[in-house]
Motif scaffolding. Structure first.
Motif, mmCIF file in Angstrom:
data_model
loop_
_atom_site.group_PDB
_atom_site.id
_atom_site.type_symbol
_atom_site.label_atom_id
_atom_site.label_comp_id
_atom_site.label_asym_id
_atom_site.label_seq_id
_atom_site.Cartn_x
_atom_site.Cartn_y
_atom_site.Cartn_z
ATOM 1 N N ASP A 16 0.828 -1.209 0.000
ATOM 2 C CA ASP A 16 0.000 0.000 0.000
ATOM 3 C C ASP A 16 0.859 1.255 0.000
ATOM 4 O OD1 ASP A 16 -2.762 -1.198 2.107
ATOM 5 O OD2 ASP A 16 -2.268 -1.532 -0.014
ATOM 6 N N SER A 17 0.179 2.388 -0.086
ATOM 7 C CA SER A 17 0.837 3.698 -0.049
ATOM 8 C C SER A 17 0.270 4.545 1.076
ATOM 9 C CB SER A 17 0.636 4.434 -1.383
ATOM 10 O OG SER A 17 1.213 3.733 -2.459
ATOM 11 N N LEU A 18 1.080 5.467 1.547
ATOM 12 C CA LEU A 18 0.672 6.473 2.529
ATOM 13 C C LEU A 18 1.379 7.765 2.192
ATOM 14 C CD1 LEU A 18 0.812 4.938 6.146
ATOM 15 C CD2 LEU A 18 -1.212 5.860 4.998
ATOM 16 N N ARG A 19 0.746 8.878 2.543
ATOM 17 C CA ARG A 19 1.420 10.162 2.434
ATOM 18 C C ARG A 19 1.425 10.841 3.795
ATOM 19 N NH1 ARG A 19 0.321 15.706 -1.025
ATOM 20 N NH2 ARG A 19 -1.339 15.980 0.528
ATOM 21 N N LEU A 20 2.610 11.096 4.285
ATOM 22 C CA LEU A 20 2.782 11.818 5.537
ATOM 23 C C LEU A 20 2.915 13.306 5.241
ATOM 24 C CD1 LEU A 20 5.353 9.548 7.415
ATOM 25 C CD2 LEU A 20 2.862 9.345 7.295
ATOM 26 N N SER A 21 2.398 14.099 6.159
ATOM 27 C CA SER A 21 2.528 15.549 6.069
ATOM 28 C C SER A 21 3.161 16.069 7.349
ATOM 29 C CB SER A 21 1.162 16.218 5.882
ATOM 30 O OG SER A 21 0.539 15.782 4.708
ATOM 31 N N CYS A 22 3.856 17.159 7.215
ATOM 32 C CA CYS A 22 4.464 17.814 8.370
ATOM 33 C C CYS A 22 4.236 19.312 8.214
ATOM 34 C CB CYS A 22 5.942 17.487 8.463
ATOM 35 S SG CYS A 22 6.823 18.400 9.743
ATOM 36 N N ALA A 23 3.423 19.868 9.075
ATOM 37 C CA ALA A 23 3.100 21.290 9.020
ATOM 38 C C ALA A 23 3.971 22.053 10.000
ATOM 39 C CB ALA A 23 1.632 21.502 9.353
ATOM 40 N N ALA A 24 4.548 23.156 9.531
ATOM 41 C CA ALA A 24 5.437 23.966 10.362
ATOM 42 C C ALA A 24 4.743 25.251 10.768
ATOM 43 C CB ALA A 24 6.712 24.286 9.598
ATOM 44 N N SER A 25 5.090 25.726 11.953
ATOM 45 C CA SER A 25 4.436 26.913 12.492
ATOM 46 C C SER A 25 5.040 28.211 12.011
ATOM 47 C CB SER A 25 4.505 26.885 14.015
ATOM 48 O OG SER A 25 5.862 26.943 14.428
ATOM 49 N N LYS A 26 6.271 28.173 11.589
ATOM 50 C CA LYS A 26 7.005 29.413 11.387
ATOM 51 C C LYS A 26 6.897 29.906 9.948
ATOM 52 C CE LYS A 26 11.367 31.399 13.012
ATOM 53 N NZ LYS A 26 11.029 31.903 14.339
ATOM 54 N N ARG A 27 6.770 31.208 9.788
ATOM 55 C CA ARG A 27 6.665 31.793 8.457
ATOM 56 C C ARG A 27 7.961 31.670 7.682
ATOM 57 N NH1 ARG A 27 3.480 37.422 9.970
ATOM 58 N NH2 ARG A 27 1.617 36.429 10.776
ATOM 59 N N THR A 28 9.077 31.467 8.402
ATOM 60 C CA THR A 28 10.370 31.325 7.739
ATOM 61 C C THR A 28 10.659 29.872 7.383
ATOM 62 O OG1 THR A 28 11.463 31.198 9.883
ATOM 63 C CG2 THR A 28 11.364 33.359 8.802
#
Length: 123
Positions: A16-28
């Motif tokens: 199977d497949s999966l897509r992980l995401s990682c969201a960052a808080s900083k505008r930089t």
């Protein structure tokens, strides 16, 4: 300070497949190189993939090369890990990390870490 939040983990079957995401808080966010690492129980943290600040350069660990793809969307402050052809040996907690200097393969070079997301691949 950069806060990183991973999502997208879960229980899947081999192949199977999966897509992980990682969201960052900083505008930089766009100034940081980003990496994905994983850690299975009883094992050291393993380098999975890294991407430079603008996405022009990507690097992969040998065990995932050809199956995993790292990408980023700086407009969304998010880095992704597309995982295809998953194997039981891919089972681990997956972490994203931010590096203000470069796209290293060594965990100690990264400045900020997320809390991790569990990926479990059944045979």
């Amino acid at each position: 300070q950069v806060q990183l939040v991973e999502s997208g983990g879960g229980l899947v079957r081999a192949g199977d497949s999966l897509r992980l995401s990682c969201a960052a808080s900083k505008r930089t966010f766009s100034t940081y190189a980003m990496g994905w690492f994983r850690q299975a129980p009883g094992k050291d943290r393993e380098f999975v993939a890294a991407i430079n600040w603008n996405g022009a350069y990507t690097y992969y660990g040998d065990s995932v090369k050809g199956r995993f793809t790292i990408s980023r969307d700086n407009a969304k402050n998010t880095v992704y890990l597309q995982m295809n052809s998953l194997k039981p040996e891919d089972t681990a907690v997956y972490y994203c990390a931010a590096d203000s200097f470069g796209t290293g393969r060594v965990p100690s070079t990264y400045d900020y870490w997320g809390q991790g997301t569990q990926v479990t691949v059944s045979s």
